[in-house]
Design a protein around this motif. Structure first.
Motif, short mmCIF file in Angstrom:
data_model
loop_
_atom_site.label_atom_id
_atom_site.label_comp_id
_atom_site.label_asym_id
_atom_site.label_seq_id
_atom_site.Cartn_x
_atom_site.Cartn_y
_atom_site.Cartn_z
N THR A 13 6.67 3.16 10.37
CA THR A 13 5.34 2.69 10.77
C THR A 13 4.52 2.27 9.55
N ALA A 15 4.49 0.30 5.38
CA ALA A 15 4.66 -1.04 4.81
C ALA A 15 6.14 -1.39 4.61
N ARG A 39 6.79 10.49 12.48
CA ARG A 39 6.43 11.85 12.90
C ARG A 39 5.81 11.85 14.28
N ASP A 40 5.38 10.67 14.74
CA ASP A 40 4.65 10.61 16.01
C ASP A 40 5.12 9.41 16.84
N ALA A 59 11.02 12.45 13.26
CA ALA A 59 11.52 13.27 12.14
C ALA A 59 10.44 13.30 11.06
N VAL A 61 10.19 13.92 6.75
CA VAL A 61 11.02 14.03 5.53
C VAL A 61 10.96 15.43 4.91
N VAL A 80 12.69 6.22 2.00
CA VAL A 80 11.49 6.05 1.19
C VAL A 80 10.68 7.35 1.29
N PHE A 83 4.59 9.27 -1.80
CA PHE A 83 3.90 9.99 -2.88
C PHE A 83 2.43 10.18 -2.59
N LYS A 145 10.61 9.29 -8.48
CA LYS A 145 11.54 8.40 -7.75
C LYS A 145 12.74 8.07 -8.64
#
Ligand SMILES: NC(=O)c1ccc[n+]([C@@H]2O[C@H](COP(=O)([O-])OP(=O)(O)OC[C@H]3O[C@@H](n4cnc5c(N)ncnc54)[C@H](OP(=O)(O)O)[C@@H]3O)[C@@H](O)[C@H]2O)c1
Length: 316
Positions: A13, A15, A39-40, A59, A61, A80, A83, A145
């Motif tokens: 959801t 970028a 998550r939603d 899910a 992360v 991804v 941060f 990263k």
């Protein structure tokens, strides 16, 4: 649909992941279909992806079991981390471990890890041209990263490391857009001196990632850097002036001044721009425009991106 290979997409959801889901679902005759991870699942953004035909699954992360379920049966996974949701490099590393382990357990055939440089390889902690942050980082949102590239390699998952670039969309969403100076003239403010900054339309990251999945095994074990253009602050200001039809200056400041702005993450971003400035050649060379265009023939220039987005840029 049953014969299509599933690409599980974290950040769907957002970028990067959103661009990838849209690229996969736009290619109706292509070999892949998208599984959007959120998550939603009932959010408007998730439902917009479902409307494109993507499968939507829940899910987090930070929840390894949920990631394992979400990657089950997938051919590919776009990984991804987020941060700026917590600003903790150690948490980002833990999330990368969760992603790598979930991909390993699900026997995913091709992972893309969305990464950035570990800037400590360019600026060791002992180099006092910029402050060390959090005790062991120079650019925390880059360094974690870059360090996590090794996590995917050690887990033995077939991975392409995708080195992304500064989103031009930061001029819309990250408070970096042109602002009026005391004389009323608009200006963009960056601590880049005359150096070029590798930038990209955020939507093009997902399109390039789609190109990486299409190329498949040729890119496993490789690092691929992407950008739309390498532009100086003055060139970006000229682009804004052209698009907005009014003068826009480039206000070149020092990294010290940028770090001192005081908003959360100003020190991290000040250090990032200093690395981009001081290591301009390496940072741009690591992000080939030709490679990016080969992966994504629709790759936008800054002028094209401005043409489509100038109405969304807040002018303060
Ligand atoms: N801004 C830049 O110029 C730039 C450049 C290069 C790299 N980056 C990096 O890009 C990363 C962020 O990617 P992005 O810009 O695509 O993200 P984004 O647009 O900010 O949003 C990503 C999505 O991630 C989901 N998310 C957040 N926390 C999550 C969690 N704990 N578990 C699962 N999903 C979660 C959210 O979806 P739901 O709410 O639907 O779960 C959100 O919509 C950052 O790490 C940043 O450092 C940024």
């Amino acid at each position: 649909m049953a014969d299509k290979k599933i690409i599980a997409v974290t950040g769907a959801t957002g970028a990067q992941g959103g661009g990838l889901v849209r690229a996969i679902m736009a290619d109706r005759s292509g070999p892949f279909t998208a599984r959007a991870i959120t998550r939603d699942p009932i959010s408007a953004k998730a439902q917009a992806l479902a409307a494109l035909g993507a499968e939507v699954v829940q899910a987090d992360v930070d929840d390894p079991a949920s990631l394992r379920r979400a990657f089950q049966g997938a051919h590919g996974a776009y990984c991804v981390t987020f941060f700026w949701a917590h600003m903790k490099p150690e948490q980002e590393l833990a999330e990368a471990r969760n992603l790598a382990q979930a991909a390993k357990q699900a026997k995913v055939a091709h992972v893309i890890w969305s990464t950035l440089e570990d800037t400590r390889q360019l600026v060791p902690l002992s180099d006092d041209r910029m402050p060390t942050l959090g005790g062991k980082y120079k650019v925390p949102h880059f360094d974690a990263k870059g360090e996590a590239d090794g996590i995917f390699a050690e887990a033995g998952v077939p991975t392409t490391c995708l080195v992304t670039s500064f989103y031009w969309d930061n001029f819309i969403h990250f408070g970096m857009g042109p602002k009026q100076g005391p004389d009323g003239t608009l200006a963009i403010t960056l601590p880049m001196g005359d150096a070029r900054l590798a930038g990209i339309a955020a939507e093009d990251i997902g399109k390039c990632a789609y190109g990486v999945f299409q190329k498949g095994k040729d890119l496993i074990g490789k690092t691929v850097g992407i950008a739309g253009e390498h532009l100086t602050g003055a060139q970006m200001a000229a682009g804004f002036a052209q698009a907005l039809g009014q003068p826009v200056r480039y206000n070149a400041i020092t990294p010290e001044t940028y770090r001192g702005f005081g908003f959360p993450g100003a020190d991290d971003l000040g250090n990032m721009f200093q690395v981009d400035r001081d290591f301009e050649k390496q940072m741009c060379a690591a992000r080939s425009l030709d490679v990016s265009r080969a992966l994504n023939p629709e790759l936008q220039t800054f002028a094209q991106w401005l043409g489509g987005n100038k109405g969304r840029i807040p002018l303060e």
